[in-house]
Design an enzyme around this catalytic site. Structure first.
Site, PDB file in Angstrom:
ATOM      1  N   LYS A  16       0.810  -1.229   0.000  1.00 10.64           N
ATOM      2  CA  LYS A  16       0.000   0.000   0.000  1.00 10.64           C
ATOM      3  C   LYS A  16       0.840   1.275   0.000  1.00 10.64           C
ATOM      4  O   LYS A  16       0.464   2.259  -0.623  1.00 10.64           O
ATOM      5  CB  LYS A  16      -0.987  -0.008   1.162  1.00 10.64           C
ATOM      6  CG  LYS A  16      -0.445   0.198   2.551  1.00 10.64           C
ATOM      7  CD  LYS A  16       0.148  -1.021   3.171  1.00 10.64           C
ATOM      8  CE  LYS A  16      -0.856  -2.119   3.417  1.00 10.64           C
ATOM      9  NZ  LYS A  16      -0.278  -3.284   4.137  1.00 10.64           N
ATOM     10  N   GLU A  35      -6.188  -5.398  -4.814  1.00 13.19           N
ATOM     11  CA  GLU A  35      -7.206  -5.507  -3.765  1.00 13.19           C
ATOM     12  C   GLU A  35      -6.575  -5.815  -2.413  1.00 13.19           C
ATOM     13  O   GLU A  35      -7.031  -5.330  -1.370  1.00 13.19           O
ATOM     14  CB  GLU A  35      -8.210  -6.605  -4.124  1.00 13.19           C
ATOM     15  CG  GLU A  35      -9.441  -6.649  -3.234  1.00 13.19           C
ATOM     16  CD  GLU A  35     -10.381  -5.470  -3.463  1.00 13.19           C
ATOM     17  OE1 GLU A  35     -10.513  -4.657  -2.528  1.00 13.19           O
ATOM     18  OE2 GLU A  35     -10.956  -5.369  -4.551  1.00 13.19           O
ATOM     19  N   GLY A  78      -7.511  -5.976   3.786  1.00 14.60           N
ATOM     20  CA  GLY A  78      -7.483  -7.432   3.900  1.00 14.60           C
ATOM     21  C   GLY A  78      -8.493  -8.140   3.024  1.00 14.60           C
ATOM     22  O   GLY A  78      -8.469  -8.039   1.792  1.00 14.60           O
ATOM     23  N   GLY A 101       1.175 -12.063  14.430  1.00  9.39           N
ATOM     24  CA  GLY A 101       1.437 -11.699  13.040  1.00  9.39           C
ATOM     25  C   GLY A 101       0.548 -10.595  12.512  1.00  9.39           C
ATOM     26  O   GLY A 101       0.542 -10.315  11.312  1.00  9.39           O
ATOM     27  N   GLU A 122       3.818  -5.684  12.636  1.00  2.62           N
ATOM     28  CA  GLU A 122       5.208  -5.928  12.295  1.00  2.62           C
ATOM     29  C   GLU A 122       6.102  -5.730  13.522  1.00  2.62           C
ATOM     30  O   GLU A 122       5.688  -5.187  14.551  1.00  2.62           O
ATOM     31  CB  GLU A 122       5.652  -4.965  11.188  1.00  2.62           C
ATOM     32  CG  GLU A 122       4.858  -5.082   9.900  1.00  2.62           C
ATOM     33  CD  GLU A 122       5.088  -6.397   9.175  1.00  2.62           C
ATOM     34  OE1 GLU A 122       6.136  -7.033   9.390  1.00  2.62           O
ATOM     35  OE2 GLU A 122       4.193  -6.799   8.401  1.00  2.62           O
ATOM     36  N   ASP A 152      -0.238   3.336   7.811  1.00  2.00           N
ATOM     37  CA  ASP A 152      -0.839   2.237   7.049  1.00  2.00           C
ATOM     38  C   ASP A 152      -2.258   2.618   6.619  1.00  2.00           C
ATOM     39  O   ASP A 152      -2.646   2.428   5.462  1.00  2.00           O
ATOM     40  CB  ASP A 152      -0.853   0.964   7.902  1.00  2.00           C
ATOM     41  CG  ASP A 152      -1.455  -0.218   7.175  1.00  2.00           C
ATOM     42  OD1 ASP A 152      -0.741  -0.850   6.384  1.00  2.00           O
ATOM     43  OD2 ASP A 152      -2.647  -0.506   7.396  1.00  2.00           O
ATOM     44  N   LYS A 186      -3.739   3.340   2.634  1.00  2.00           N
ATOM     45  CA  LYS A 186      -4.949   2.679   2.139  1.00  2.00           C
ATOM     46  C   LYS A 186      -6.014   3.701   1.754  1.00  2.00           C
ATOM     47  O   LYS A 186      -6.700   3.540   0.746  1.00  2.00           O
ATOM     48  CB  LYS A 186      -5.486   1.724   3.211  1.00  2.00           C
ATOM     49  CG  LYS A 186      -4.582   0.532   3.471  1.00  2.00           C
ATOM     50  CD  LYS A 186      -5.064  -0.283   4.653  1.00  2.00           C
ATOM     51  CE  LYS A 186      -4.133  -1.458   4.915  1.00  2.00           C
ATOM     52  NZ  LYS A 186      -4.512  -2.216   6.125  1.00  2.00           N
TER      53      LYS A 186
END
Length: 394
Positions: free
Chosen positions: A98, A122, A127, A180, A183, A194, A198
């Protein structure tokens, strides 16, 4: 294109391994992994044979048998180089990066058109939620007024643990990393970047306009303190990290990313754990809501798989909105209702509030609830960052 898509994958981390797993367990997908290019040598990798692993990017980029490049790496600069070269080499590309897309999408769209290939992404946004495809196919008109919601599963998992289980921020963050969802360096998630990347990508498809990241105000949850959580709970709120893109009028649009105090009437109130939830508000269809897993190997791997499946039918984004809304410009002239907490009033003495509705003073904690123009927050962004002030919209 061949009957079977031969895939070259760059990167085999959480998403790459998730893709290999869903490919292996999905019926009807006429695709196979031909090569996987990785950086680290002598590392055990589950789900793929050692024979297809390579450390040379050209083994994929210059391989005439490979139809499709799946770019799934963390390094945005290297991802840009890979995607650009793949398009020039007339290979279809699926990307989940992204940050790279938010920075270079305008150029990459021109390249895919020039070389008559597809670039689909996508998996880069939210997600497992098929938000981009829906914006392209269902909301392909000029009726969207706003798009907003939870776009980062990592931060939402942390906030859910805090509000539902009284977990401390640091412990919730470590749990997210172990699972997970976050990060090792979580700054992109918890600082709101982030979500910002997006939001920029989704705005291209929702409103047909490219916005640079440095034009957008964003702040995250890293400055959230136990005191802020206490105040939110006392007032019946949960806190969610929200990205919002709003058409202000026929010529102006605003994007911003900020934590938000939400009550039980807000659709994001019940979006928990690593799930995402996106609200689309239209001129005539009012509000519609999309919900799904926003982090983890399988949700993102499934989104990549969906893109691969679409390419079996030569699917391309049409970008209809780019022609419809080419006159839109970004504006930060927007009045916000905010909560801001701080240690002492000197930290915010130059903040010009339009209206103060509530304020609290003590020797240790202080807060103000009031209305302020977004341009004021941008003007004092350096103070917000330096003094670690927590801000949330209401």
């Amino acid at each position: 294109m061949n009957n079977i898509l031969n895939i070259g994958i760059f990167g085999y981390g959480t998403v790459g391994e998730g893709l290999a797993h869903v490919l292996k367990n999905s019926e009807g997908i006429k695709s196979q992994i031909k090569k996987v290019c990785v950086r680290t040598k002598n590392k055990e990798r589950n789900g793929i044979p050692q024979s297809i692993i390579t450390y040379n990017a050209d083994d994929i980029l210059k391989n005439k048998d490979i139809d499709l490049v799946a770019e799934l790496i963390d390094d945005d600069n290297e991802a840009y180089r890979i995607v650009k070269q793949a398009l020039i080499n007339k290979k279809n590309v699926v990307s989940a990066n992204k940050k790279m897309l938010a920075q270079h999408l305008q150029e990459l769209i021109k390249l895919q058109k020039k070389h008559e290939v597809s670039l689909i992404y996508e998996a880069s946004s939210c997600g497992s939620i098929p938000i981009i495809r829906n914006l392209e196919e269902y909301y392909d008109n000029d009726l969207i007024q706003s798009l907003s919601g939870i776009m980062n599963g990592s931060s939402n998992y942390i906030l859910s643990k805090i509000f539902n289980e009284n977990t401390e921020y640091s412990k919730a963050l470590k749990d997210a990393q172990k699972l997970g969802f976050a990060e090792t360096d979580p700054s992109s998630d918890v600082e709101g970047y982030d979500t910002l990347y997006k939001l920029i990508i989704l705005t291209v498809h929702a409103f047909g306009v490219f916005i640079k990241s440095d034009e957008v105000f964003n702040t995250g949850i890293s400055n959230l303190k136990a005191y802020d959580i206490k105040i939110a709970k006392q007032k019946g709120f949960k806190i969610r990290l929200i990205g919002q893109s709003t058409k202000l009028d026929d010529s102006k649009i605003n994007l911003h990313v900020c934590p938000k105090f939400v009550d039980s009437k807000d659709q994001s109130y019940n979006v928990e754990d690593h799930y995402n939830g996106i609200s689309i508000n239209g001129k005539f269809y009012d509000n519609q809501f999309m919900y799904g897993k926003g982090a983890g190997a399988h949700p993102t791997g499934s989104a990549v798989l969906s893109d691969i499946s679409a390419l079996e039918y030569n699917y391309k984004y049409e970008y209809k909105k780019l022609n419809l809304n080419s006159n839109l410009e970004h504006s930060n002239n927007l009045r916000l209702h905010i909560y801001i907490s701080f240690t002492n009033f000197d930290q915010i003495k130059n903040f010009n509030f339009i209206e103060i509705n509530e304020q609290f003073k003590s020797s240790e904690h202080n807060y103000i609830i009031g209305k302020i123009n977004l341009t004021e927050l941008i003007k004092h962004k350096h103070i917000i960052e330096k003094e670690k002030l927590f801000i949330a919209t209401i």
